[in-house]
Design an enzyme around this catalytic site. Structure first.
Site, PDB file in Angstrom:
ATOM      1  N   CYS A   1      51.619   4.021  67.357  1.00 34.86           N
ATOM      2  CA  CYS A   1      52.042   3.036  66.780  1.00 34.86           C
ATOM      3  C   CYS A   1      52.583   1.829  67.633  1.00 34.86           C
ATOM      4  O   CYS A   1      53.808   1.381  67.359  1.00 34.86           O
ATOM      5  CB  CYS A   1      52.445   3.107  65.593  1.00 34.86           C
ATOM      6  SG  CYS A   1      52.661   1.600  64.453  1.00 34.86           S
TER       7      CYS A   1
ATOM      8  N   CYS B   1      45.204   3.271  66.364  1.00 35.44           N
ATOM      9  CA  CYS B   1      45.164   3.859  65.110  1.00 35.44           C
ATOM     10  C   CYS B   1      44.164   4.928  64.654  1.00 35.44           C
ATOM     11  O   CYS B   1      44.359   5.766  63.798  1.00 35.44           O
ATOM     12  CB  CYS B   1      44.861   2.424  64.046  1.00 35.44           C
ATOM     13  SG  CYS B   1      45.820   1.207  64.194  1.00 35.44           S
TER      14      CYS B   1
ATOM     15  N   GLU C   1      70.313   8.160  76.124  1.00 32.79           N
ATOM     16  CA  GLU C   1      70.056   6.902  75.322  1.00 32.79           C
ATOM     17  C   GLU C   1      70.774   5.709  75.781  1.00 32.79           C
ATOM     18  O   GLU C   1      70.384   4.683  75.582  1.00 32.79           O
ATOM     19  CB  GLU C   1      71.036   7.435  74.005  1.00 32.79           C
ATOM     20  CG  GLU C   1      70.449   8.122  73.193  1.00 32.79           C
ATOM     21  CD  GLU C   1      68.880   7.966  72.563  1.00 32.79           C
ATOM     22  OE1 GLU C   1      68.689   6.607  72.623  1.00 32.79           O
ATOM     23  OE2 GLU C   1      68.046   8.977  72.243  1.00 32.79           O
TER      24      GLU C   1
ATOM     25  N   CYS D   1      45.956   8.081  64.677  1.00 36.09           N
ATOM     26  CA  CYS D   1      47.188   8.117  64.023  1.00 36.09           C
ATOM     27  C   CYS D   1      47.218   9.084  62.727  1.00 36.09           C
ATOM     28  O   CYS D   1      46.173   8.828  61.920  1.00 36.09           O
ATOM     29  CB  CYS D   1      47.548   6.610  63.366  1.00 36.09           C
ATOM     30  SG  CYS D   1      49.166   6.577  62.290  1.00 36.09           S
TER      31      CYS D   1
ATOM     32  N   TYR E   1      72.499   1.618  66.533  1.00 41.80           N
ATOM     33  CA  TYR E   1      71.334   2.704  67.001  1.00 41.80           C
ATOM     34  C   TYR E   1      71.769   3.807  67.777  1.00 41.80           C
ATOM     35  O   TYR E   1      71.254   5.143  67.492  1.00 41.80           O
ATOM     36  CB  TYR E   1      70.057   2.027  67.746  1.00 41.80           C
ATOM     37  CG  TYR E   1      69.313   3.038  68.681  1.00 41.80           C
ATOM     38  CD1 TYR E   1      68.264   3.603  67.932  1.00 41.80           C
ATOM     39  CD2 TYR E   1      69.570   3.296  69.813  1.00 41.80           C
ATOM     40  CE1 TYR E   1      67.489   4.566  68.411  1.00 41.80           C
ATOM     41  CE2 TYR E   1      68.742   4.358  70.470  1.00 41.80           C
ATOM     42  CZ  TYR E   1      67.819   4.927  69.887  1.00 41.80           C
ATOM     43  OH  TYR E   1      67.128   6.039  70.533  1.00 41.80           O
TER      44      TYR E   1
ATOM     45  N   CYS F   1      48.576   4.112  55.856  1.00 45.57           N
ATOM     46  CA  CYS F   1      49.188   2.735  56.324  1.00 45.57           C
ATOM     47  C   CYS F   1      48.986   1.609  55.613  1.00 45.57           C
ATOM     48  O   CYS F   1      47.829   0.927  55.501  1.00 45.57           O
ATOM     49  CB  CYS F   1      48.810   2.804  57.735  1.00 45.57           C
ATOM     50  SG  CYS F   1      49.406   1.231  58.718  1.00 45.57           S
TER      51      CYS F   1
ATOM     52  N   ASP G   1      65.257   2.349  65.979  1.00 45.25           N
ATOM     53  CA  ASP G   1      65.067   1.249  66.929  1.00 45.25           C
ATOM     54  C   ASP G   1      63.766   0.464  66.847  1.00 45.25           C
ATOM     55  O   ASP G   1      63.250   0.388  65.890  1.00 45.25           O
ATOM     56  CB  ASP G   1      64.850   2.234  68.249  1.00 45.25           C
ATOM     57  CG  ASP G   1      63.583   3.033  68.311  1.00 45.25           C
ATOM     58  OD1 ASP G   1      62.809   3.177  67.091  1.00 45.25           O
ATOM     59  OD2 ASP G   1      63.064   3.276  69.210  1.00 45.25           O
TER      60      ASP G   1
END
Length: 296
Positions: free
Chosen positions: A198, A205, A42, A208, A125, A214, A143
């Site tokens: 995304c 898309c 991270e 997706c 975060y 969406c 995030d």
DNA sequence: TACCCGTGGCT
DNA sequence: TAGCCAAGGGT
């Protein structure tokens, strides 16, 4: 409860199924990775892409498999091992966090969100990410990927706001599954969707799993119409000079004569300002007016 | 809040 | 090509 557009709960099943079939294999996601591995990843992934993190991550954990191993080293070794990941203050903070873990938590990465948040370099975060990914807790892990997914799927706009807002946190909380293990899977899955499908520039898309729900797609995929985003200029900035100075110091085994640093940049005033800044940040240690090294 | 902080790949 | 962008944090 499901099926209606703009309903967060309706997103859960398709995103979780998509993740189960499409998640990248990454070392910090292995079942035996452990909280320290998640924490190291991270820190490295703060503003640095996965592909550039991977080699540094492997070398780091091989050398410092536990927080106490890193805490025992001088901070300059962390800066050197950070290599060219960028934003080297993160290396210093990770080193300081390892020392805090040894002093305050018996050498074990804490599983408590507040304790995580109190560590150097751990913000909203990162604390939520470690608690969720390493310990399976229920947190909104927000995030840039998640902000973008939620902005499109639920708010119906092409891009999230320029800076993270409290509204983002509320929206992410409202979209979080109630059940703890499901919430943890949703956190990593929604982030992965933002990273692979995304995406910021050319979202895929057609691939997706939630395109039929969406809000942005249903609105006809309207273009971004918010305020212009500030570009990051780099050429000629203090950041570039700092990077050059630190690269010389990383490459050297020990101390470096000032003369070698002076060769990094033509503008003496800017060069001195950058060097002073590095010293003030604790990234560089002056041994004299003529010799400098990474902090020992 | 807005700005500072590295580096490099991608379109 | 030149921006744009990348699992943010600190101040």
């Amino acid at each position: 409860m499901s099926g209606s557009p703009h309903s967060p709960a309706a997103l859960h099943a398709p995103v979780l199924e998509w993740y189960a079939a499409n998640a990248r294999v990454l070392p910090w996601r292995e079942p035996d990775a452990g909280a320290w591995a998640v924490m190291v990843s991270e820190f490295m992934l703060q503003q640095t892409p996965v592909n550039r993190v991977l080699p540094a991550y492997r070398a780091w954990l091989e050398r410092w498999p536990k927080p106490i191993d890193l805490a025992a080293e001088p901070p300059g070794e962390a800066v050197r091992a950070w290599d060219r990941l960028g934003y080297p203050r993160r290396a210093l903070r990770l080193h300081a966090a390892a020392q805090a873990i040894v002093e305050r938590h018996s050498g074990e990465v804490p599983d408590d969100h507040e304790a995580l948040l109190a560590l150097p370099g751990v913000g909203t975060y990162t604390a939520a990410a470690i608690a969720s990914f390493a310990f399976g807790q229920r947190h909104a892990v927000v995030d840039t990927n998640v902000r973008r997914v939620l902005a499109r799927a639920l708010t119906g706009v092409a891009q999230p706001t320029i800076s993270p807002t409290a509204a983002d946190q509320r929206l992410a909380m409202s979209a979080l599954p109630a059940d703890e293990p499901t919430a943890a899977r949703w956190a990593v899955a929604s982030m992965e969707l933002g990273a692979l499908i995304c995406t910021a520039r050319a979202p895929r898309c057609d691939d997706c799993p939630i395109r039929s729900q969406c809000a942005w797609v249903l609105a006809g995929s309207p273009p971004y119409d918010g305020p212009p985003r500030r570009g990051q200029t780099y050429e000629g900035t203090d950041r570039q000079v700092r990077g050059r100075l630190l690269a010389v110091l990383r490459a050297a085994a020990g101390a470096v004569p000032k003369k070698a640093l002076d060769a990094c940049w033509h503008d003496a005033a800017q060069r001195e300002r950058a060097l002073d800044g590095l010293v003030a940040d604790g990234l560089v240690e002056p041994l004299s007016r003529a010799r400098y090294r990474l902090p020992g």
